[in-house]
Design an enzyme around this catalytic site. Structure first.
Site, PDB file in Angstrom:
ATOM      1  N   LYS A   1       0.860  -1.305   0.086  1.00 19.36           N
ATOM      2  CA  LYS A   1      -0.027   0.050   0.010  1.00 19.36           C
ATOM      3  C   LYS A   1       0.868   1.380  -0.001  1.00 19.36           C
ATOM      4  O   LYS A   1       2.151   1.250   0.612  1.00 19.36           O
ATOM      5  CB  LYS A   1      -0.912   0.089   1.222  1.00 19.36           C
TER       6      LYS A   1
ATOM      7  N   ASP B   1      -1.906  -1.183  10.147  1.00 21.03           N
ATOM      8  CA  ASP B   1      -2.150  -1.175   8.779  1.00 21.03           C
ATOM      9  C   ASP B   1      -2.874  -2.382   8.425  1.00 21.03           C
ATOM     10  O   ASP B   1      -3.178  -2.660   7.195  1.00 21.03           O
ATOM     11  CB  ASP B   1      -0.802  -1.064   7.841  1.00 21.03           C
TER      12      ASP B   1
HETATM   13  O1  C5P Z   1       0.486  -0.137  14.623  1.00 18.69           O
HETATM   14  P1  C5P Z   1       2.023  -0.470  14.341  1.00 18.69           P
HETATM   15  O2  C5P Z   1       2.628  -1.678  15.057  1.00 18.69           O
HETATM   16  O3  C5P Z   1       2.215  -0.705  13.066  1.00 18.69           O
HETATM   17  O4  C5P Z   1       2.597   0.775  14.810  1.00 18.69           O
HETATM   18  C1  C5P Z   1       4.163   0.763  14.836  1.00 18.69           C
HETATM   19  C2  C5P Z   1       4.609   1.974  15.842  1.00 18.69           C
HETATM   20  O5  C5P Z   1       4.395   3.190  15.021  1.00 18.69           O
HETATM   21  C3  C5P Z   1       3.696   2.126  17.130  1.00 18.69           C
HETATM   22  O6  C5P Z   1       4.504   1.163  18.217  1.00 18.69           O
HETATM   23  C4  C5P Z   1       3.592   3.505  17.390  1.00 18.69           C
HETATM   24  O7  C5P Z   1       5.079   3.988  17.977  1.00 18.69           O
HETATM   25  C5  C5P Z   1       3.828   4.081  15.932  1.00 18.69           C
HETATM   26  N1  C5P Z   1       2.391   4.626  15.478  1.00 18.69           N
HETATM   27  C6  C5P Z   1       1.461   5.643  15.988  1.00 18.69           C
HETATM   28  N2  C5P Z   1       0.580   6.100  15.949  1.00 18.69           N
HETATM   29  C7  C5P Z   1      -0.153   5.359  14.408  1.00 18.69           C
HETATM   30  C8  C5P Z   1       0.618   4.264  14.130  1.00 18.69           C
HETATM   31  C9  C5P Z   1       1.741   3.925  14.687  1.00 18.69           C
HETATM   32  O8  C5P Z   1       2.458   6.376  16.880  1.00 18.69           O
HETATM   33  N3  C5P Z   1      -1.237   5.716  14.222  1.00 18.69           N
END
Ligand code: C5P
Length: 289
Positions: A11, A136
Protein backbone atom coordinates in the site's frame (compact mmCIF):
# COMPACT_ATOMS: atom_id res chain seq x y z
CA UNK A 1 -7.95 -28.41 -0.24
CA UNK A 2 -4.57 -28.71 1.51
CA UNK A 3 -2.84 -25.60 0.26
CA UNK A 4 -3.57 -22.14 -1.03
CA UNK A 5 -1.64 -19.17 -2.47
CA UNK A 6 -2.69 -15.63 -1.53
CA UNK A 7 -1.55 -12.38 -3.09
CA UNK A 8 -0.49 -9.63 -0.66
CA UNK A 9 -0.34 -6.17 -2.31
CA UNK A 10 1.71 -3.27 -0.96
CA UNK A 11 0.00 0.00 0.00
CA UNK A 12 0.93 3.63 -0.33
CA UNK A 13 -0.59 6.68 1.38
CA UNK A 14 -1.90 9.27 -1.07
CA UNK A 15 -2.23 11.81 1.75
CA UNK A 16 -1.47 11.59 5.46
CA UNK A 17 -2.30 13.98 8.27
CA UNK A 18 -2.01 13.75 12.06
CA UNK A 19 -4.76 15.23 14.18
CA UNK A 20 -3.35 14.64 17.67
CA UNK A 21 -2.59 11.85 20.10
CA UNK A 22 -5.02 9.14 21.18
CA UNK A 23 -5.41 8.11 24.81
CA UNK A 24 -3.44 4.90 24.02
CA UNK A 25 -0.43 6.95 22.82
CA UNK A 26 -0.99 6.23 19.13
CA UNK A 27 -1.21 9.13 16.74
CA UNK A 28 -4.62 10.00 15.45
CA UNK A 29 -4.35 9.75 11.69
CA UNK A 30 -6.31 10.83 8.69
CA UNK A 31 -4.99 9.18 5.59
CA UNK A 32 -5.99 7.92 2.17
CA UNK A 33 -4.58 4.47 1.57
CA UNK A 34 -4.14 2.84 -1.81
CA UNK A 35 -3.12 -0.69 -2.82
CA UNK A 36 -0.59 -1.06 -5.58
CA UNK A 37 0.39 -3.97 -7.82
CA UNK A 38 3.69 -4.82 -6.10
CA UNK A 39 2.80 -8.03 -4.24
CA UNK A 40 4.28 -10.59 -1.90
CA UNK A 41 3.00 -14.12 -2.50
CA UNK A 42 1.97 -16.15 0.51
CA UNK A 43 1.84 -19.95 0.29
CA UNK A 44 -0.12 -21.73 3.00
CA UNK A 45 -0.08 -25.51 3.51
CA UNK A 46 -1.87 -27.62 6.13
CA UNK A 47 0.52 -29.72 8.23
CA UNK A 48 0.51 -31.33 11.65
CA UNK A 49 3.59 -29.66 13.13
CA UNK A 50 2.43 -26.34 14.59
CA UNK A 51 3.15 -23.04 12.84
CA UNK A 52 6.23 -22.94 10.62
CA UNK A 53 7.18 -19.84 8.65
CA UNK A 54 9.87 -19.36 6.00
CA UNK A 55 10.81 -16.35 3.89
CA UNK A 56 12.35 -16.16 0.41
CA UNK A 57 14.86 -13.58 1.66
CA UNK A 58 17.22 -14.17 4.58
CA UNK A 59 17.26 -12.09 7.75
CA UNK A 60 13.51 -11.72 8.29
CA UNK A 61 11.93 -13.07 11.49
CA UNK A 62 10.42 -16.54 11.21
CA UNK A 63 8.82 -16.58 14.67
CA UNK A 64 6.11 -14.43 16.27
CA UNK A 65 8.12 -11.28 15.58
CA UNK A 66 6.78 -11.72 12.07
CA UNK A 67 3.25 -10.25 11.73
CA UNK A 68 2.25 -13.12 9.43
CA UNK A 69 3.22 -15.67 12.10
CA UNK A 70 1.29 -13.67 14.68
CA UNK A 71 -1.78 -13.71 12.43
CA UNK A 72 -1.70 -17.52 12.29
CA UNK A 73 -1.18 -17.75 16.05
CA UNK A 74 -4.08 -15.41 16.76
CA UNK A 75 -6.60 -16.97 14.39
CA UNK A 76 -5.78 -20.50 15.62
CA UNK A 77 -5.99 -19.43 19.29
CA UNK A 78 -9.41 -17.94 18.77
CA UNK A 79 -11.03 -20.13 16.14
CA UNK A 80 -9.15 -23.40 15.50
CA UNK A 81 -7.31 -24.76 18.54
CA UNK A 82 -4.09 -26.67 17.70
CA UNK A 83 -4.20 -25.66 14.06
CA UNK A 84 -0.98 -26.36 12.14
CA UNK A 85 0.30 -24.59 9.06
CA UNK A 86 3.35 -23.99 6.92
CA UNK A 87 3.63 -20.41 5.70
CA UNK A 88 6.07 -19.44 2.99
CA UNK A 89 6.45 -15.76 2.11
CA UNK A 90 7.85 -14.97 -1.31
CA UNK A 91 8.99 -11.46 -0.48
CA UNK A 92 8.92 -8.78 -3.17
CA UNK A 93 7.88 -5.72 -1.13
CA UNK A 94 10.83 -3.92 0.52
CA UNK A 95 10.88 -4.40 4.29
CA UNK A 96 10.27 -1.51 6.75
CA UNK A 97 9.72 0.82 3.83
CA UNK A 98 6.35 2.52 4.44
CA UNK A 99 4.61 0.05 2.11
CA UNK A 100 2.87 -2.08 4.77
CA UNK A 101 4.79 -5.19 3.64
CA UNK A 102 4.49 -7.00 6.99
CA UNK A 103 0.87 -5.91 7.45
CA UNK A 104 -0.25 -7.12 4.03
CA UNK A 105 1.41 -10.53 4.58
CA UNK A 106 -0.43 -10.72 7.87
CA UNK A 107 -3.79 -9.85 6.28
CA UNK A 108 -3.17 -12.46 3.58
CA UNK A 109 -2.53 -15.13 6.23
CA UNK A 110 -5.80 -14.23 8.01
CA UNK A 111 -7.79 -14.50 4.77
CA UNK A 112 -5.92 -17.61 3.63
CA UNK A 113 -6.39 -19.56 6.87
CA UNK A 114 -10.07 -18.61 6.94
CA UNK A 115 -10.49 -20.17 3.48
CA UNK A 116 -8.13 -23.12 3.87
CA UNK A 117 -9.67 -24.31 7.15
CA UNK A 118 -13.22 -23.41 6.12
CA UNK A 119 -13.66 -21.28 9.24
CA UNK A 120 -16.39 -19.17 7.64
CA UNK A 121 -15.38 -16.00 9.50
CA UNK A 122 -17.12 -12.88 8.20
CA UNK A 123 -15.50 -9.51 7.51
CA UNK A 124 -16.15 -8.00 11.00
CA UNK A 125 -14.48 -11.05 12.59
CA UNK A 126 -11.49 -10.82 10.23
CA UNK A 127 -11.29 -7.09 10.95
CA UNK A 128 -11.13 -7.68 14.69
CA UNK A 129 -8.19 -10.06 14.23
CA UNK A 130 -6.48 -7.57 11.88
CA UNK A 131 -6.86 -4.72 14.40
CA UNK A 132 -5.21 -6.82 17.10
CA UNK A 133 -2.09 -7.25 14.93
CA UNK A 134 -1.26 -3.74 13.68
CA UNK A 135 -2.57 -0.39 12.49
CA UNK A 136 -2.23 -1.09 8.74
CA UNK A 137 -3.52 -4.68 8.77
CA UNK A 138 -7.26 -3.78 8.62
CA UNK A 139 -6.77 -1.79 5.38
CA UNK A 140 -4.82 -4.66 3.85
CA UNK A 141 -7.76 -7.06 4.25
CA UNK A 142 -9.74 -5.37 1.48
CA UNK A 143 -7.21 -3.08 -0.14
CA UNK A 144 -8.28 -0.79 -2.98
CA UNK A 145 -8.74 2.83 -1.93
CA UNK A 146 -9.86 3.81 1.58
CA UNK A 147 -9.92 6.70 4.00
CA UNK A 148 -8.39 5.56 7.30
CA UNK A 149 -8.59 7.30 10.65
CA UNK A 150 -8.04 6.53 14.33
CA UNK A 151 -4.62 4.88 14.52
CA UNK A 152 -5.16 4.00 10.85
CA UNK A 153 -7.39 1.03 11.64
CA UNK A 154 -10.80 2.71 11.17
CA UNK A 155 -11.81 2.57 7.54
CA UNK A 156 -14.19 4.13 5.07
CA UNK A 157 -13.90 2.32 1.75
CA UNK A 158 -13.75 4.70 -1.24
CA UNK A 159 -14.46 3.99 -4.92
CA UNK A 160 -11.54 2.46 -6.81
CA UNK A 161 -9.18 4.99 -8.29
CA UNK A 162 -8.84 5.15 -12.08
CA UNK A 163 -5.84 2.93 -12.96
CA UNK A 164 -2.77 5.10 -12.38
CA UNK A 165 0.88 4.22 -13.04
CA UNK A 166 3.48 5.04 -10.43
CA UNK A 167 7.13 4.44 -9.65
CA UNK A 168 8.11 3.36 -6.14
CA UNK A 169 11.64 4.16 -4.99
CA UNK A 170 12.97 2.73 -1.72
CA UNK A 171 16.40 3.96 -0.63
CA UNK A 172 18.60 1.54 1.34
CA UNK A 173 17.94 3.28 4.65
CA UNK A 174 15.93 1.94 7.51
CA UNK A 175 13.57 4.21 9.41
CA UNK A 176 11.60 2.81 12.31
CA UNK A 177 7.96 3.87 12.28
CA UNK A 178 7.99 4.52 16.02
CA UNK A 179 11.05 6.79 15.68
CA UNK A 180 9.41 8.81 12.90
CA UNK A 181 6.32 9.39 15.05
CA UNK A 182 8.50 10.38 18.04
CA UNK A 183 10.37 12.84 15.85
CA UNK A 184 7.08 14.18 14.51
CA UNK A 185 6.08 15.06 18.08
CA UNK A 186 9.22 17.19 18.41
CA UNK A 187 8.87 19.01 15.08
CA UNK A 188 5.10 19.05 14.33
CA UNK A 189 5.52 20.34 10.75
CA UNK A 190 2.81 22.77 9.72
CA UNK A 191 1.11 21.47 6.62
CA UNK A 192 -2.48 22.10 5.60
CA UNK A 193 -4.01 19.01 4.06
CA UNK A 194 -7.61 19.53 2.83
CA UNK A 195 -8.57 15.92 3.58
CA UNK A 196 -12.33 16.40 3.11
CA UNK A 197 -11.74 17.86 -0.38
CA UNK A 198 -9.34 15.04 -1.28
CA UNK A 199 -11.84 12.41 -0.13
CA UNK A 200 -14.60 14.18 -2.07
CA UNK A 201 -12.55 14.11 -5.27
CA UNK A 202 -12.13 10.32 -5.03
CA UNK A 203 -15.77 9.79 -3.95
CA UNK A 204 -17.03 11.73 -6.96
CA UNK A 205 -14.65 10.00 -9.36
CA UNK A 206 -13.13 13.35 -10.38
CA UNK A 207 -9.70 13.76 -11.94
CA UNK A 208 -7.02 14.22 -9.31
CA UNK A 209 -4.98 17.41 -9.53
CA UNK A 210 -2.02 16.11 -7.62
CA UNK A 211 -0.37 19.36 -6.75
CA UNK A 212 -3.43 20.68 -4.92
CA UNK A 213 -3.12 19.66 -1.29
CA UNK A 214 -2.00 16.02 -1.55
CA UNK A 215 0.64 15.80 1.15
CA UNK A 216 2.14 13.66 3.89
CA UNK A 217 2.86 15.38 7.19
CA UNK A 218 5.51 12.73 8.01
CA UNK A 219 7.51 13.49 4.87
CA UNK A 220 9.48 16.47 6.25
CA UNK A 221 10.12 14.43 9.41
CA UNK A 222 11.68 11.45 7.62
CA UNK A 223 13.42 13.76 5.13
CA UNK A 224 15.11 15.36 8.16
CA UNK A 225 16.25 11.93 9.39
CA UNK A 226 17.65 10.66 6.07
CA UNK A 227 18.81 12.86 3.22
CA UNK A 228 17.55 10.77 0.33
CA UNK A 229 13.89 11.79 0.19
CA UNK A 230 14.41 15.22 -1.41
CA UNK A 231 16.94 13.90 -3.90
CA UNK A 232 14.66 11.02 -4.96
CA UNK A 233 11.73 13.40 -5.44
CA UNK A 234 13.81 15.62 -7.69
CA UNK A 235 15.05 12.67 -9.72
CA UNK A 236 11.52 11.32 -10.16
CA UNK A 237 10.38 14.70 -11.45
CA UNK A 238 13.27 14.79 -13.92
CA UNK A 239 12.05 11.41 -15.17
CA UNK A 240 8.55 12.69 -15.87
CA UNK A 241 6.68 12.25 -12.56
CA UNK A 242 3.74 14.66 -12.34
CA UNK A 243 3.69 14.35 -8.55
CA UNK A 244 5.92 12.86 -5.85
CA UNK A 245 5.31 12.04 -2.19
CA UNK A 246 6.68 9.84 0.56
CA UNK A 247 4.49 6.87 1.58
CA UNK A 248 3.55 6.36 5.25
CA UNK A 249 6.51 6.90 7.56
CA UNK A 250 8.86 6.22 4.63
CA UNK A 251 11.41 5.96 3.34
CA UNK A 252 9.70 4.87 0.08
CA UNK A 253 8.83 7.74 -2.25
CA UNK A 254 6.33 7.35 -5.10
CA UNK A 255 6.04 9.30 -8.31
CA UNK A 256 2.76 9.49 -10.24
CA UNK A 257 3.62 8.87 -13.89
CA UNK A 258 1.72 9.89 -17.03
CA UNK A 259 1.62 6.31 -18.35
CA UNK A 260 3.06 2.80 -18.12
CA UNK A 261 5.81 3.46 -20.63
CA UNK A 262 7.25 6.37 -18.65
CA UNK A 263 6.96 4.43 -15.40
CA UNK A 264 8.92 1.52 -16.88
CA UNK A 265 11.49 3.78 -18.50
CA UNK A 266 12.13 5.65 -15.26
CA UNK A 267 12.86 2.33 -13.54
CA UNK A 268 15.15 1.12 -16.32
CA UNK A 269 17.13 4.37 -16.28
CA UNK A 270 17.13 4.95 -12.53
CA UNK A 271 20.65 6.21 -11.74
CA UNK A 272 21.06 5.14 -8.10
CA UNK A 273 21.79 1.41 -8.17
CA UNK A 274 21.35 1.05 -4.39
CA UNK A 275 17.65 1.99 -4.51
CA UNK A 276 14.88 -0.55 -5.08
CA UNK A 277 12.73 0.74 -7.92
CA UNK A 278 9.37 -0.63 -9.14
CA UNK A 279 6.86 0.39 -11.80
CA UNK A 280 3.42 -0.27 -10.29
CA UNK A 281 -0.22 0.59 -10.86
CA UNK A 282 -3.10 1.22 -8.50
CA UNK A 283 -4.97 -1.92 -7.51
CA UNK A 284 -8.71 -2.27 -7.03
CA UNK A 285 -10.36 -3.60 -3.91
CA UNK A 286 -9.89 -7.39 -4.08
CA UNK A 287 -12.06 -8.71 -1.26
CA UNK A 288 -15.78 -8.12 -1.03
CA UNK A 289 -18.10 -9.00 1.80
O1 C5P B 1 0.55 -0.29 14.74
P1 C5P B 1 1.96 -0.52 14.34
O2 C5P B 1 2.59 -1.65 15.08
O3 C5P B 1 2.13 -0.62 12.86
O4 C5P B 1 2.76 0.80 14.76
C1 C5P B 1 4.15 0.84 14.93
C2 C5P B 1 4.52 2.02 15.84
O5 C5P B 1 4.27 3.25 15.16
C3 C5P B 1 3.69 2.10 17.10
O6 C5P B 1 4.26 1.36 18.13
C4 C5P B 1 3.70 3.60 17.41
O7 C5P B 1 4.90 3.95 18.05
C5 C5P B 1 3.72 4.23 16.03
N1 C5P B 1 2.37 4.60 15.56
C6 C5P B 1 1.77 5.73 16.09
N2 C5P B 1 0.53 6.10 15.65
C7 C5P B 1 -0.11 5.39 14.68
C8 C5P B 1 0.50 4.24 14.12
C9 C5P B 1 1.75 3.88 14.59
O8 C5P B 1 2.33 6.41 16.96
N3 C5P B 1 -1.30 5.78 14.26
Amino acid sequence: MDQIAVRAPAKINLALDIKGLQADGYHQLETIMQSVSLCDHIYLKKTNRGIKLTNSVPGLPEDNHNLAYRAAELIFNQYYRNGSIEIHIDKKIPVAAGLAGGSTDSAAVIKGINLLFGLGLDYPQLLELARAIGSDVPFCLKGGTAFAYGRGDQLVQLPDLKKTWLVLVTPPKEVLTAVVYQQYDLIKPELTIPMEDLKGIIKNGQNIYWNEGWNNVLEPVTAGLIGDITEIKEMLKEMGAIFTMMSGSGPTVFGVMPDREQAEQACQKWPRSTDSVFPVYTYKQDFRE
